[in-house]
Scaffold this motif. Sequence first.
Motif, PDB file in Angstrom:
ATOM      1  N   THR A  74      -4.667   9.145   8.861  1.00 37.62           N
ATOM      2  CA  THR A  74      -5.097   9.011   7.498  1.00 37.62           C
ATOM      3  C   THR A  74      -6.220  10.020   7.101  1.00 37.62           C
ATOM      4  O   THR A  74      -6.547  10.341   6.069  1.00 37.62           O
ATOM      5  N   SER A  75      -7.024  10.623   8.142  1.00 34.79           N
ATOM      6  CA  SER A  75      -8.040  11.453   7.615  1.00 34.79           C
ATOM      7  C   SER A  75      -7.364  13.089   7.679  1.00 34.79           C
ATOM      8  O   SER A  75      -8.201  14.070   7.684  1.00 34.79           O
ATOM      9  N   LYS A  76      -6.505  13.300   8.048  1.00 34.54           N
ATOM     10  CA  LYS A  76      -5.551  14.506   8.046  1.00 34.54           C
ATOM     11  C   LYS A  76      -5.369  14.831   6.811  1.00 34.54           C
ATOM     12  O   LYS A  76      -4.685  14.035   5.961  1.00 34.54           O
ATOM     13  N   PRO A  77      -5.163  16.272   6.433  1.00 35.83           N
ATOM     14  CA  PRO A  77      -4.847  16.702   4.973  1.00 35.83           C
ATOM     15  C   PRO A  77      -3.376  16.271   4.774  1.00 35.83           C
ATOM     16  O   PRO A  77      -3.208  15.970   3.693  1.00 35.83           O
ATOM     17  N   ASN A  78      -2.539  16.324   5.794  1.00 35.46           N
ATOM     18  CA  ASN A  78      -1.117  15.854   5.342  1.00 35.46           C
ATOM     19  C   ASN A  78      -0.538  14.757   6.129  1.00 35.46           C
ATOM     20  O   ASN A  78      -0.195  15.009   7.064  1.00 35.46           O
ATOM     21  N   VAL A  79      -0.842  13.652   5.624  1.00 42.37           N
ATOM     22  CA  VAL A  79      -0.795  12.395   6.150  1.00 42.37           C
ATOM     23  C   VAL A  79       0.767  12.272   6.805  1.00 42.37           C
ATOM     24  O   VAL A  79       0.778  12.014   7.909  1.00 42.37           O
ATOM     25  N   LEU A  80       1.641  12.332   5.839  1.00 40.27           N
ATOM     26  CA  LEU A  80       2.814  12.275   6.337  1.00 40.27           C
ATOM     27  C   LEU A  80       3.267  13.204   7.407  1.00 40.27           C
ATOM     28  O   LEU A  80       4.080  12.810   8.332  1.00 40.27           O
ATOM     29  N   ASP A  81       3.068  14.329   7.389  1.00 39.59           N
ATOM     30  CA  ASP A  81       3.355  15.477   8.559  1.00 39.59           C
ATOM     31  C   ASP A  81       2.608  14.992   9.617  1.00 39.59           C
ATOM     32  O   ASP A  81       3.366  14.999  10.950  1.00 39.59           O
ATOM     33  N   ALA A  82       1.338  14.437   9.681  1.00 35.68           N
ATOM     34  CA  ALA A  82       0.836  13.856  11.021  1.00 35.68           C
ATOM     35  C   ALA A  82       1.602  12.554  11.395  1.00 35.68           C
ATOM     36  O   ALA A  82       1.930  12.370  12.474  1.00 35.68           O
ATOM     37  N   ILE A  83       2.045  11.866  10.570  1.00 38.50           N
ATOM     38  CA  ILE A  83       2.992  10.616  11.126  1.00 38.50           C
ATOM     39  C   ILE A  83       4.040  11.102  11.533  1.00 38.50           C
ATOM     40  O   ILE A  83       4.650  10.387  12.691  1.00 38.50           O
ATOM     41  N   PHE A  84       4.900  12.022  11.036  1.00 38.09           N
ATOM     42  CA  PHE A  84       6.063  12.517  11.405  1.00 38.09           C
ATOM     43  C   PHE A  84       6.037  13.123  13.054  1.00 38.09           C
ATOM     44  O   PHE A  84       6.802  12.963  13.812  1.00 38.09           O
ATOM     45  N   ASP A  85       4.659  13.613  13.432  1.00 36.88           N
ATOM     46  CA  ASP A  85       4.435  14.331  14.455  1.00 36.88           C
ATOM     47  C   ASP A  85       4.431  13.216  15.672  1.00 36.88           C
ATOM     48  O   ASP A  85       5.026  13.138  16.520  1.00 36.88           O
ATOM     49  N   LEU A  86       3.752  11.964  15.141  1.00 40.63           N
ATOM     50  CA  LEU A  86       4.106  10.950  16.236  1.00 40.63           C
ATOM     51  C   LEU A  86       5.362  10.321  16.502  1.00 40.63           C
ATOM     52  O   LEU A  86       5.949  10.014  17.489  1.00 40.63           O
ATOM     53  N   PHE A  92      -0.835   7.421   1.342  1.00 42.14           N
ATOM     54  CA  PHE A  92      -0.217   8.535   0.962  1.00 42.14           C
ATOM     55  C   PHE A  92      -0.328   9.111  -0.417  1.00 42.14           C
ATOM     56  O   PHE A  92      -0.437   8.386  -1.259  1.00 42.14           O
ATOM     57  N   PRO A  93      -0.961  10.367  -0.626  1.00 41.84           N
ATOM     58  CA  PRO A  93      -1.013  11.016  -1.773  1.00 41.84           C
ATOM     59  C   PRO A  93       0.410  10.987  -2.327  1.00 41.84           C
ATOM     60  O   PRO A  93       1.307  10.984  -1.927  1.00 41.84           O
ATOM     61  N   ASP A  94       0.512  11.033  -3.800  1.00 40.53           N
ATOM     62  CA  ASP A  94       1.772  11.113  -4.429  1.00 40.53           C
ATOM     63  C   ASP A  94       2.664  11.865  -4.033  1.00 40.53           C
ATOM     64  O   ASP A  94       3.935  11.692  -3.952  1.00 40.53           O
ATOM     65  N   SER A  95       2.282  13.097  -3.536  1.00 38.68           N
ATOM     66  CA  SER A  95       3.348  14.275  -3.311  1.00 38.68           C
ATOM     67  C   SER A  95       4.067  13.729  -1.913  1.00 38.68           C
ATOM     68  O   SER A  95       5.112  13.685  -1.690  1.00 38.68           O
ATOM     69  N   ASP A  96       3.099  13.007  -0.729  1.00 41.35           N
ATOM     70  CA  ASP A  96       3.706  12.677   0.279  1.00 41.35           C
ATOM     71  C   ASP A  96       4.619  11.274   0.071  1.00 41.35           C
ATOM     72  O   ASP A  96       5.546  11.102   0.654  1.00 41.35           O
ATOM     73  N   LEU A  97       4.203  10.632  -0.936  1.00 43.43           N
ATOM     74  CA  LEU A  97       5.054   9.297  -1.415  1.00 43.43           C
ATOM     75  C   LEU A  97       6.291   9.804  -1.965  1.00 43.43           C
ATOM     76  O   LEU A  97       7.303   9.054  -1.179  1.00 43.43           O
ATOM     77  N   SER A  98       6.494  10.679  -2.564  1.00 49.00           N
ATOM     78  CA  SER A  98       7.723  11.090  -3.017  1.00 49.00           C
ATOM     79  C   SER A  98       8.453  11.640  -1.914  1.00 49.00           C
ATOM     80  O   SER A  98       9.867  11.462  -1.741  1.00 49.00           O
ATOM     81  N   GLY A 129      12.876  10.799   1.992  1.00 48.12           N
ATOM     82  CA  GLY A 129      13.223  11.113   3.386  1.00 48.12           C
ATOM     83  C   GLY A 129      13.234   9.944   4.329  1.00 48.12           C
ATOM     84  O   GLY A 129      14.200   9.225   4.351  1.00 48.12           O
ATOM     85  N   LEU A 130      12.077   9.905   4.954  1.00 49.42           N
ATOM     86  CA  LEU A 130      11.814   9.095   6.150  1.00 49.42           C
ATOM     87  C   LEU A 130      12.131   7.397   5.368  1.00 49.42           C
ATOM     88  O   LEU A 130      12.621   6.741   6.467  1.00 49.42           O
ATOM     89  N   LYS A 131      11.938   7.083   4.606  1.00 54.29           N
ATOM     90  CA  LYS A 131      12.077   5.815   4.148  1.00 54.29           C
ATOM     91  C   LYS A 131      13.543   5.394   4.111  1.00 54.29           C
ATOM     92  O   LYS A 131      14.031   4.134   4.385  1.00 54.29           O
ATOM     93  N   ARG A 132      14.287   6.276   3.778  1.00 53.91           N
ATOM     94  CA  ARG A 132      15.855   6.149   3.569  1.00 53.91           C
ATOM     95  C   ARG A 132      16.286   5.854   5.186  1.00 53.91           C
ATOM     96  O   ARG A 132      17.039   5.190   5.693  1.00 53.91           O
ATOM     97  N   LEU A 158       7.672 -10.422  -3.857  1.00 56.69           N
ATOM     98  CA  LEU A 158       7.982  -9.412  -3.226  1.00 56.69           C
ATOM     99  C   LEU A 158       8.260  -8.012  -4.152  1.00 56.69           C
ATOM    100  O   LEU A 158       7.917  -6.951  -3.763  1.00 56.69           O
ATOM    101  N   PRO A 159       8.985  -8.142  -5.317  1.00 59.42           N
ATOM    102  CA  PRO A 159       9.349  -6.985  -6.074  1.00 59.42           C
ATOM    103  C   PRO A 159       8.011  -6.324  -6.635  1.00 59.42           C
ATOM    104  O   PRO A 159       8.224  -4.926  -6.756  1.00 59.42           O
ATOM    105  N   TYR A 160       6.730  -7.087  -6.694  1.00 57.97           N
ATOM    106  CA  TYR A 160       5.737  -6.374  -7.017  1.00 57.97           C
ATOM    107  C   TYR A 160       4.659  -5.894  -5.889  1.00 57.97           C
ATOM    108  O   TYR A 160       3.836  -5.153  -5.974  1.00 57.97           O
ATOM    109  N   LEU A 161       5.291  -6.403  -4.668  1.00 58.19           N
ATOM    110  CA  LEU A 161       4.590  -5.778  -3.729  1.00 58.19           C
ATOM    111  C   LEU A 161       5.462  -4.565  -2.976  1.00 58.19           C
ATOM    112  O   LEU A 161       4.805  -3.770  -2.123  1.00 58.19           O
ATOM    113  N   MET A 162       6.479  -4.292  -3.433  1.00 58.91           N
ATOM    114  CA  MET A 162       7.433  -3.255  -2.682  1.00 58.91           C
ATOM    115  C   MET A 162       6.635  -1.833  -2.960  1.00 58.91           C
ATOM    116  O   MET A 162       7.014  -0.888  -2.120  1.00 58.91           O
ATOM    117  N   HIS A 163       5.765  -1.468  -3.856  1.00 55.50           N
ATOM    118  CA  HIS A 163       5.262  -0.129  -4.170  1.00 55.50           C
ATOM    119  C   HIS A 163       4.527   0.222  -2.966  1.00 55.50           C
ATOM    120  O   HIS A 163       4.756   1.421  -2.505  1.00 55.50           O
TER     121      HIS A 163
END
Length: 539
Positions: free
Chosen positions: A270-282, A362-368, A373-376, A488-493
């Motif tokens: 979470t402290s890395k500039p690109n959160v999603l990329d750091a997660i993908f590394d793990l 996730f910042p908006d860009s990582d969220l989309s 991608g990975l969510k699917r 749950l539909p309101y928590l899914m975001h």
Amino acid sequence: MKIAIVGLGPTGLYTFSELVHADTPMDITIYDEGEWAGAGTPYSRQGASRLMLANIASIEIPVLNGVSYLDWLKSCPPRILSDFGIEQEDLNERLFTPRLLIGCYYHDQLLTLQQQAEQRGYVVRLNEKTTIVDIAEKAGRLRIERSDGGVDEGFDRVIVATGHDFGEDKASSSYYPNPWCGLLSADVPAARIGIMGTSLSAIDACLAVVAQHGEFVEGDQGELTYRTDEQDLKVSFMSRNGILPEADFYCPIPYVSTTIMTECSLMACTSKPNVLDAIFDLFAKEITLADPAYAARVNLTDLDADSFPEAYFAERMGGDAFAYARKNLAEVERNKAAKRTIEWRYAILRMHEQVEKLVPFFPDSDLSRFERGLKRVFSDNYAAVPATSIRRLLALREANILDVVTLDDDYELIRSQTTTTIRSGEDSHVFNVFIDARGQKALRTEDFKFPSLRKILVEDDQDIPEVDDRFALISPSSLRKRVYLAALPYLMHDRPFVQGIVSSAEIGAKVAQDIVSNLDGVQIEDGREVALQEDVIAA
Ligand SMILES: Cc1cc2nc3c(=O)[nH]c(=O)nc-3n(C[C@H](O)[C@H](O)[C@H](O)COP(=O)(O)OP(=O)(O)OC[C@H]3O[C@@H](n4cnc5c(N)ncnc54)[C@H](O)[C@@H]3O)c2cc1C
């Protein structure tokens, strides 16, 4: 403490159970619009027929009130089990059962819990077939309005556990906006049936139709065939990737902890500039450790969070979906017999809930990027279906009834009074009956079905209702820690993988513990409240 639980599916039920086990007598009023409180949407007669299977093995269903689902099944009269096609000797912890049986378990536990609660001094009012149409706040207390015009007042806490909400669109005999708006009881003609989606809900929709026109028959060697006299029954599943779900694979339960993706290493992302990329590394390192051969096969070191999904789906894309399903089924059955897991799949399965915890960061860009991608990948992996469901799809294919259509990104859907046409590229598919089976969508405050509560949240600028980690509304202060939103539909975001019984139990535990730990001197004596919270008095 006077509490209302609005909606008693699995989430409301696990919450109720935790409140009862807190052994702090309270006054609890339960409302459910169904006729079978506890069963919830997918496990009730409105949401399932006998053929429809749960995609959760019995061992994975969280224990309720000290009775596991498997123990409950073992205590069931054999006649009831055989009504569902199950014999006592079939019972085992890996069994996938019809969803209706899970509904029976939940309803049964509710009645036992109610009795136990009353013996412990709780006041419990169970209102089935009761629809709540509004929740409002008045002088520090909460009031609830029923569809019959009745109003119940004076609640200190309201737990909204209304679960699935597929919207208000009305079905017609040729168009079903979802499979739960009358399809199960409708007479569907043996005609061209289009089903949007290919996952569990699509399989449900398909079964609802084909069960009306024929039957599945198991041969001496265990082979399944579908028999029908109807020549005109044709069912098409449609999706952009044109693939079928995989069959549920064998894996150790409870899950073995992951080695590289730990709570600590994830939080560091979470402290890395690109959160999603750091997660993908793990993620990539965890898969490589679990299954180096798979990592080498897909060239994992060359992939990133955006390109991994293509590698993940590659084997299933573009080819014959049924040929792949046949191969996958054989592999799954071999592995089940040998109690052997597919290590890379198991690694992904164990990581999905951990990664979910970081989605709010996730910042908006990582969220989309994550959603594309990975969510699917995670969803496909955990939403594997029982082997029996795949065998049924293959039987329908053999009977020349089922096909899978791959759609272009910009396909068109054109509805007329009697047909629905899907235009994709050069192709045009015309259906006499169309069923949208794409499952639950995330909802926003504007979709909220309780107008007073909706108005308060809209005025508070909450496009999406904001809850804390205990599912209590954060603001406005008049509702904070008074209204819990466990729908749950309101928590899914923020929690994209929140759908499922395991999440229901986790949410229920958190909500109940929060309520109990904030009792603040409110007591019930002889069913009457004798002391109020200071802030309520002040209000
Ligand atoms: C078809 C389908 C199949 C599924 N299969 C599985 C599975 O096999 N395994 C798994 O883990 N998960 C499965 N799920 C995921 C499912 O989300 C959860 O298992 C579970 O149902 C969530 O429970 P819930 O109580 O939050 O919601 P629901 O089950 O939707 O329960 C909500 C309850 O609230 C009541 N309610 C709603 N509005 C009102 C109102 N205004 N007034 C009064 N009562 C109201 C409803 O009657 C219902 O009983 C499936 C989902 C679907 C749609």
